[in-house]
Design an enzyme around this catalytic site. Structure first.
Site, short mmCIF file in Angstrom:
data_model
loop_
_atom_site.label_atom_id
_atom_site.label_comp_id
_atom_site.label_asym_id
_atom_site.label_seq_id
_atom_site.Cartn_x
_atom_site.Cartn_y
_atom_site.Cartn_z
CE LYS A 16 -18.06 14.25 9.89
NZ LYS A 16 -17.81 14.92 8.59
NE ARG A 71 -16.27 20.20 11.18
CZ ARG A 71 -17.44 19.58 10.96
NH1 ARG A 71 -18.21 19.22 11.96
NH2 ARG A 71 -17.86 19.36 9.73
NE ARG A 91 -25.42 16.57 3.74
CZ ARG A 91 -24.37 16.43 4.56
NH1 ARG A 91 -24.07 15.24 5.06
NH2 ARG A 91 -23.63 17.48 4.83
NE ARG A 94 -26.26 20.19 6.63
CZ ARG A 94 -25.21 19.51 7.08
NH1 ARG A 94 -25.36 18.23 7.45
NH2 ARG A 94 -24.05 20.08 7.12
NE ARG A 131 -20.23 22.25 4.94
CZ ARG A 131 -21.26 21.62 4.34
NH1 ARG A 131 -21.95 22.22 3.38
NH2 ARG A 131 -21.58 20.41 4.71
P1 ADP Z 1 -20.48 18.23 7.69
O1 ADP Z 1 -19.66 17.36 8.44
O2 ADP Z 1 -21.07 17.59 6.51
O3 ADP Z 1 -19.84 19.53 7.34
P2 ADP Z 1 -21.77 18.79 10.12
O4 ADP Z 1 -23.20 18.65 10.45
O5 ADP Z 1 -20.81 17.98 10.81
O6 ADP Z 1 -21.68 18.65 8.57
O7 ADP Z 1 -21.35 20.32 10.37
C1 ADP Z 1 -22.10 21.33 9.94
C2 ADP Z 1 -21.48 22.65 10.32
O8 ADP Z 1 -21.60 22.79 11.73
C3 ADP Z 1 -20.00 22.79 10.05
O9 ADP Z 1 -19.75 23.27 8.74
C4 ADP Z 1 -19.61 23.82 11.07
O10 ADP Z 1 -19.91 25.14 10.68
C5 ADP Z 1 -20.47 23.45 12.24
N1 ADP Z 1 -19.75 22.51 13.09
C6 ADP Z 1 -20.07 21.22 13.28
N2 ADP Z 1 -19.21 20.65 14.12
C7 ADP Z 1 -18.34 21.59 14.46
C8 ADP Z 1 -17.23 21.61 15.28
N3 ADP Z 1 -16.81 20.53 15.96
N4 ADP Z 1 -16.54 22.75 15.45
C9 ADP Z 1 -16.91 23.86 14.82
N5 ADP Z 1 -17.96 23.88 14.02
C10 ADP Z 1 -18.69 22.80 13.82
#
Ligand code: ADP
Length: 344
Positions: free
Chosen positions: A14, A89, A128, A134, A146
């Protein structure tokens, strides 16, 4: 506005595709993961709170995430559109986003989902983690957590947009450019097909127009009918008036004088003529009778008085009136004879 939700499990790509899309379509990129990480780096209260969830592979609570995203949207009032990356989400987040956008007179155009198998996701996230540093990408247990959270809590969001006819899945394995082109093709088809949107809007408008036309037609018909009735009435009135005028004019008009100065005799209908003749005859008879009566002698010839024979209905009256003088005359004759005898 062009508002795109870029959807997919962790590690689907994404972030990578978002960078390319915002550059092409001139959109504002809102990644909740990036915002949380920025807050962690800035050691904000929000960052501290978010870190506690992220390190566990869990979702940050909806209330916190939603209010944070709303603030980010409000920071970009002149945006031509947004790419929402990693948000919504949960269904609650999706509903909150709809409410927020509709309050601004806009909405989600499209949900673009990158579809990648779980096996591929694990490989990518571990790789990654080695490069990005990270922490959530370096622990296989957190990675699995996740993926599970995505399947249980996030995947149902697909249904939310599918119900609105906005979901579009794109296969997310292959060359970055190839996937990007596939995403662009979907977006372009949505942008270049305003006719679809128009048809959707046009249908109820057409119906409304039809109704309005029907109503208008009915109104016109009523008006026409009313006019006809009024016109008929007026015509009747005027005809009646004309007739009355004619009649009055006939009565009051003097008989037309011919050129010679003599009055033209009024034409008499045959019926009237017959009646006139009959009336004349009757008058003549009556006059004749009256004259006869007057000229009749008081005494009948031969001294005898005979009652007049009358055939009419006033027989009795005539008889009586005829008898009376007869009796008197007879008496007179008798008394004269008596006197003559005495003289002898
Ligand atoms: P990825 O999509 O690879 O998991 P992101 O950077 O989108 O990585 O998300 C990293 C973390 O940030 C998620 O695992 C979650 O804990 C938190 N996070 C991101 N977006 C949301 C969201 N919309 N709602 C709740 N938690 C979120």
């Amino acid at each position: 506005m062009l508002n795109i939700v870029l959807f997919g499990p962790p590690g689907a790509g994404k972030g990578t595709q978002s960078e390319k899309l915002i550059a092409k379509y001139n959109l504002v990129h809102l990644s909740t993961g990036d915002i949380f990480r920025a807050n962690i780096k800035g050691e904000t209260a929000l960052g501290t709170l978010a870190k506690s969830y992220m390190d566990q592979g869990q979702l940050v609570p909806d209330s916190v995430t939603i209010s944070m995203l709303e603030a980010e949207v409000n920071k970009n009032p002149n945006a031509k559109g947004f790419i929402f990356d990693g948000f919504p989400r949960t269904k609650a987040q999706a509903q909150a986003l709809d409410t927020l956008l509709s309050s601004k007179g806009t909405g989600i155009t499209l949900m673009l989902a990158l579809e990648v198998e779980e096996e591929e996701l694990r490989k990518r996230l571990l790789l990654r983690g080695q490069n990005s540093g990270r922490p959530d990408d370096q622990n296989p247990e957190v990675i699995q957590k996740r993926i599970d959270v995505y399947n249980n809590e996030t995947a149902p969001v697909k249904d939310f947009y599918t119900a609105q006819g906005k979901y579009k899945g794109v296969y997310g394995i292959g060359e970055i450019e190839q996937i990007f082109n596939a995403l662009c093709a979907v977006i372009d088809s949505k942008i270049e097909k305003p006719t679809t949107a128009k048809t959707v809007v046009a249908k109820p408008v057409k119906k409304a127009t039809k109704k309005a036309t029907k109503k208008a037609a009915a109104k016109t018909a009523i008006k026409k009918a009313t006019k006809k009735v009024v016109a008929k009435k007026a015509a009747k009135k005027s005809t009646a008036k004309k007739l009355v005028k004619k009649a009055v004019a006939k009565k009051s008009a003097k008989p037309a004088r011919p050129k010679g100065g003599k009055l033209v005799k009024k034409k008499v209908t045959p019926k009237k003529a017959v009646a006139k003749k009959a009336a004349k005859k009757v008058t003549k008879k009556v006059v004749k009778k009256a004259v006869k009566k007057q000229s009749k002698p008081a005494r009948p010839k031969g001294g005898k008085v005979t009652a007049k024979v009358v055939r009419s209905s006033n027989k009795k009256v005539v008889k009586k009136s005829a008898k009376k003088p007869v009796k008197k005359q007879a008496k007179k004759v008798v008394s004269k004879k008596k006197i003559a005898k005495k003289k002898k």
